[in-house]
Design a protein around this motif. Sequence first.
Motif, mmCIF file in Angstrom:
data_model
loop_
_atom_site.group_PDB
_atom_site.id
_atom_site.type_symbol
_atom_site.label_atom_id
_atom_site.label_comp_id
_atom_site.label_asym_id
_atom_site.label_seq_id
_atom_site.Cartn_x
_atom_site.Cartn_y
_atom_site.Cartn_z
ATOM 1 N N ALA A 40 0.850 -1.187 0.000
ATOM 2 C CA ALA A 40 0.000 0.000 0.000
ATOM 3 C C ALA A 40 0.886 1.238 0.000
ATOM 4 O O ALA A 40 2.054 1.170 0.407
ATOM 5 N N PRO A 41 0.365 2.381 -0.436
ATOM 6 C CA PRO A 41 1.167 3.605 -0.489
ATOM 7 C C PRO A 41 1.771 3.952 0.874
ATOM 8 O O PRO A 41 1.063 3.947 1.884
ATOM 9 N N GLY A 42 3.058 4.189 0.884
ATOM 10 C CA GLY A 42 3.731 4.575 2.112
ATOM 11 C C GLY A 42 4.009 3.442 3.077
ATOM 12 O O GLY A 42 4.484 3.688 4.190
ATOM 13 N N LYS A 43 3.721 2.217 2.655
ATOM 14 C CA LYS A 43 3.922 1.079 3.547
ATOM 15 C C LYS A 43 4.907 0.086 2.940
ATOM 16 O O LYS A 43 5.216 0.141 1.754
ATOM 17 N N GLU A 44 5.363 -0.836 3.763
ATOM 18 C CA GLU A 44 6.267 -1.869 3.286
ATOM 19 C C GLU A 44 5.502 -2.923 2.479
ATOM 20 O O GLU A 44 4.282 -3.017 2.547
ATOM 21 N N ARG A 45 6.275 -3.699 1.747
ATOM 22 C CA ARG A 45 5.682 -4.797 0.993
ATOM 23 C C ARG A 45 5.400 -5.951 1.961
ATOM 24 O O ARG A 45 6.301 -6.455 2.621
ATOM 25 N N ASP A 46 4.141 -6.361 2.015
ATOM 26 C CA ASP A 46 3.704 -7.355 2.981
ATOM 27 C C ASP A 46 3.392 -8.694 2.336
ATOM 28 O O ASP A 46 2.858 -8.762 1.224
ATOM 29 N N PHE A 47 3.666 -9.736 3.077
ATOM 30 C CA PHE A 47 3.353 -11.092 2.655
ATOM 31 C C PHE A 47 1.849 -11.309 2.598
ATOM 32 O O PHE A 47 1.106 -10.867 3.493
ATOM 33 N N VAL A 48 1.382 -11.990 1.559
ATOM 34 C CA VAL A 48 -0.035 -12.345 1.435
ATOM 35 C C VAL A 48 -0.190 -13.871 1.454
ATOM 36 O O VAL A 48 -0.963 -14.413 2.239
ATOM 37 N N ALA A 49 0.533 -14.548 0.572
ATOM 38 C CA ALA A 49 0.409 -16.004 0.478
ATOM 39 C C ALA A 49 1.649 -16.572 -0.210
ATOM 40 O O ALA A 49 2.316 -15.875 -0.969
ATOM 41 N N THR A 50 1.916 -17.830 0.081
ATOM 42 C CA THR A 50 2.983 -18.526 -0.612
ATOM 43 C C THR A 50 2.550 -19.947 -0.917
ATOM 44 O O THR A 50 1.841 -20.576 -0.119
ATOM 45 N N ILE A 51 2.938 -20.427 -2.096
ATOM 46 C CA ILE A 51 2.658 -21.797 -2.519
ATOM 47 C C ILE A 51 4.000 -22.508 -2.644
ATOM 48 O O ILE A 51 4.850 -22.122 -3.447
ATOM 49 N N ALA A 52 4.176 -23.538 -1.848
ATOM 50 C CA ALA A 52 5.418 -24.297 -1.875
ATOM 51 C C ALA A 52 5.111 -25.775 -2.077
ATOM 52 O O ALA A 52 3.954 -26.175 -2.158
ATOM 53 N N TRP A 53 6.167 -26.571 -2.103
ATOM 54 C CA TRP A 53 6.009 -27.986 -2.415
ATOM 55 C C TRP A 53 5.167 -28.701 -1.368
ATOM 56 O O TRP A 53 4.503 -29.693 -1.656
ATOM 57 N N ASN A 54 5.191 -28.175 -0.142
ATOM 58 C CA ASN A 54 4.516 -28.866 0.959
ATOM 59 C C ASN A 54 3.261 -28.155 1.439
ATOM 60 O O ASN A 54 2.711 -28.518 2.483
ATOM 61 N N GLY A 55 2.796 -27.184 0.701
ATOM 62 C CA GLY A 55 1.542 -26.568 1.102
ATOM 63 C C GLY A 55 1.463 -25.095 0.789
ATOM 64 O O GLY A 55 2.334 -24.532 0.112
ATOM 65 N N ILE A 56 0.398 -24.479 1.276
ATOM 66 C CA ILE A 56 0.123 -23.066 1.041
ATOM 67 C C ILE A 56 -0.035 -22.372 2.389
ATOM 68 O O ILE A 56 -0.732 -22.874 3.269
ATOM 69 N N LEU A 57 0.601 -21.229 2.509
ATOM 70 C CA LEU A 57 0.506 -20.428 3.728
ATOM 71 C C LEU A 57 -0.119 -19.084 3.403
ATOM 72 O O LEU A 57 0.108 -18.538 2.317
#
Length: 122
Positions: A40-57
């Motif tokens: 978002a404007p003026g904010k850091e880049r934040d984690f939303v989701a990740t897809i890896a070999w062993n699942g999704i977070l």
Amino acid sequence: QVQLVESGGGLVQAGGSLTLSCAASGRAIGNNAMGWFRQAPGKERDFVATIAWNGILYADSVKGRFTASRDNAKNTVYLQMNSLKPEDTAVYYCAARSVRTAALTPGNYDYWGQGTQVTVSS
């Protein structure tokens, strides 16, 4: 090298839905961990989701509302976003790692797309 191109962003009312796509080229990404981040404007880049070999977070802020998925045949990952809120407004980025394990911080990703704007009106 991997090139990533996001699409699917736009303007939506609160409570609405959007699906983001991230098309990869250069090489197959089926064995790579993929991530979605937002800034978002003026904010850091934040984690939303990740897809890896062993699942999704997922980040707690999107859990139960967002769904990440991948289609290896199309070399594409997706982010289905439901029940959108004004606080979800941000530029959304797709990212790829060179390894298959998940990561939650932007610095652990090697390739990035250009981002797509998502704006949620109240």
